[in-house]
Design a protein around this motif. Sequence first.
Motif, PDB file in Angstrom:
ATOM      1  N   LEU A 337       0.783  -0.994  -0.196  1.00 10.51           N
ATOM      2  CA  LEU A 337      -0.129  -0.049  -0.153  1.00 10.51           C
ATOM      3  C   LEU A 337       0.856   1.303  -0.005  1.00 10.51           C
ATOM      4  N   SER A 338       0.310   2.204  -1.058  1.00  7.17           N
ATOM      5  CA  SER A 338       0.916   3.464  -0.626  1.00  7.17           C
ATOM      6  C   SER A 338       0.686   4.390   0.433  1.00  7.17           C
ATOM      7  N   LYS A 339       1.825   5.130   0.464  1.00  2.25           N
ATOM      8  CA  LYS A 339       1.479   6.001   2.238  1.00  2.25           C
ATOM      9  C   LYS A 339      -0.386   6.437   2.473  1.00  2.25           C
ATOM     10  N   LYS A 340      -0.251   7.386   0.865  1.00  5.19           N
ATOM     11  CA  LYS A 340      -1.351   8.161   0.827  1.00  5.19           C
ATOM     12  C   LYS A 340      -2.725   6.946   0.391  1.00  5.19           C
ATOM     13  N   ALA A 341      -2.397   5.562   0.551  1.00  7.74           N
ATOM     14  CA  ALA A 341      -4.224   4.180   0.612  1.00  7.74           C
ATOM     15  C   ALA A 341      -3.998   4.069   1.792  1.00  7.74           C
ATOM     16  N   GLN A 342      -3.032   4.108   2.477  1.00  2.19           N
ATOM     17  CA  GLN A 342      -2.981   3.472   4.469  1.00  2.19           C
ATOM     18  C   GLN A 342      -4.029   4.647   5.261  1.00  2.19           C
ATOM     19  N   THR A 343      -3.265   6.080   4.811  1.00  5.19           N
ATOM     20  CA  THR A 343      -3.737   6.937   5.509  1.00  5.19           C
ATOM     21  C   THR A 343      -5.825   6.845   4.959  1.00  5.19           C
ATOM     22  N   ALA A 344      -5.433   6.975   4.067  1.00  3.56           N
ATOM     23  CA  ALA A 344      -7.030   6.185   3.659  1.00  3.56           C
ATOM     24  C   ALA A 344      -8.313   5.328   4.152  1.00  3.56           C
ATOM     25  N   PRO A 383     -11.860   0.852  -3.050  1.00  2.00           N
ATOM     26  CA  PRO A 383     -13.210   1.202  -3.737  1.00  2.00           C
ATOM     27  C   PRO A 383     -13.525   3.109  -3.134  1.00  2.00           C
ATOM     28  N   PRO A 384     -14.671   2.826  -4.243  1.00  2.00           N
ATOM     29  CA  PRO A 384     -14.919   4.685  -4.012  1.00  2.00           C
ATOM     30  C   PRO A 384     -15.059   4.874  -2.841  1.00  2.00           C
ATOM     31  N   GLU A 385     -16.085   4.099  -1.626  1.00  2.00           N
ATOM     32  CA  GLU A 385     -16.120   4.814  -0.976  1.00  2.00           C
ATOM     33  C   GLU A 385     -15.391   4.583   0.524  1.00  2.00           C
ATOM     34  N   ILE A 386     -14.242   4.481   0.329  1.00  2.00           N
ATOM     35  CA  ILE A 386     -13.013   4.615   0.901  1.00  2.00           C
ATOM     36  C   ILE A 386     -12.112   6.055  -0.005  1.00  2.00           C
ATOM     37  N   SER A 387     -12.026   5.690  -1.504  1.00  3.03           N
ATOM     38  CA  SER A 387     -10.707   6.701  -1.618  1.00  3.03           C
ATOM     39  C   SER A 387     -11.566   7.580  -2.277  1.00  3.03           C
TER      40      SER A 387
END
Length: 477
Positions: A337-344, A383-387
């Motif tokens: 996971l990228s840092k931004k993905a993990q933060t999300a 998924p859209p509801e998370i991102s």
Amino acid sequence: MSSDILVIDDEKDIRLLIKGILEDEGYHVREASNSNEAHEQFVLKKPDLVILDIWLQESIQDGLEILTDFKAQSQHLPVVMISGHGTIETAVTAIKQGAYDFIEKPFKSDRLLLMISRAIETANLKKENAALKARMDLSADLIGTSPEMTALKQLLTKIAPTKSRVMIKGEAGVGKEVVAREIHRLSDRHNKPFMALNCAVMHPERLEEELFGYERDGVVCEGVLEKANGGTLLLDEVADMPLETQGKILRVLQDNQIHHLGSQEPIDIDVRILASTNRDLDAAIEKGDFREDLFYRLNVVPLDIIPLRDRPKDIKVLMEYFIEEYVRQTGQAAFTLSKKAQTALNQYQWPGNVRQLKNMVEWLMIMASTKEDAGQIEEDDLPPEISGKEAQGKSKNNAIDYSSLALREAREAFEKSYLQNQVTRFKGNVSKTAEFVGMERSALHRKLKALDISLNAKQDSDESNDSSDNSQKRKSA
């Protein structure tokens, strides 16, 4: 130890023939000539395999009805159907109702023995897989290094050795049943049965049959209270139990006795009762939907399970665990996971808790396999509801501004959007949708109705008619 086989056939010569063949191979064989004798033998001792004739003369139930009853009580029990008047339609009906296979009379002994050997082997594998899955689910829901999870594990080690009843509270998907199983595992009852009964998915009359068992037309069927004797019973979603049944459970807790429905003979039991709910029981008591005296009997040790959003430190640990399990099962390469993905992920509210996280990992693994850079998951890949990224084909004008809603309204809006997407994804198939989101099919049906989510009418009709089609085929057979 030799396998125990129950042979059910109205013809004595056939029973003796099969018994002789099987005993020569070292099997232990019991016999029954009708449904009453079959149920008596089943209650006396659950067999390792059943050989069952479809057409039984002078019997209250035919073979297909006995098959349905046996499979309801023992999911992995292998049943081989036999008949001298077999048709393809009859065989298909039997297998749809859970039979392992179908063999016509007269049969060759070698073929019968091969079928029995394979059926027992398959049943043992299914039992092992189910046990492995239970252990995997248990370890997953209790994984975590957050202070909240550490405190929960320490508390369970204190609660488990006692005889106290425990009320487990928490949102859907937090792992209430998993916690109950851990209490049982750590208790001195760990080598006795653990049973769980969902009070929300059964008609009141059926619920009482499942709880107390029944005696009818000479047939005795044990309920879960009797099956769990010496062990632990979890009353899942206990707030949905009908008031009349609540009164009967209260008497069980007071007297440690039950009666089969249709009998006044008392049966002594020793069962540790655990209960779980995702509802506010104080409000239910105030409304008259839940008995206050039963609440105090069950709520000896209250245990609140912390939702995933309140322990974000565990999200990464759980993600790594689920990814590792998926890789082990499929052989697919893992992703990071990228840092931004993990933060999300850490900032997301996780209304479906650990169950939702597990489903999302599976979704990501499937999606990652189609990417050019499959080893790295970016925020936009979530998924859209998370991102927060618009779903493909959806206008921004239709996006919901959750920040403008109260928490309850926002949660309901998300649930509706999420479930509508899943129903669409599985083309209206409620069974597949329920399996993916981790809900009972009947509970999902009620949720969809409450949220006014429309279904593919034809697909839903086809699913609901499966059982009636089987019944019709059986009559025509």
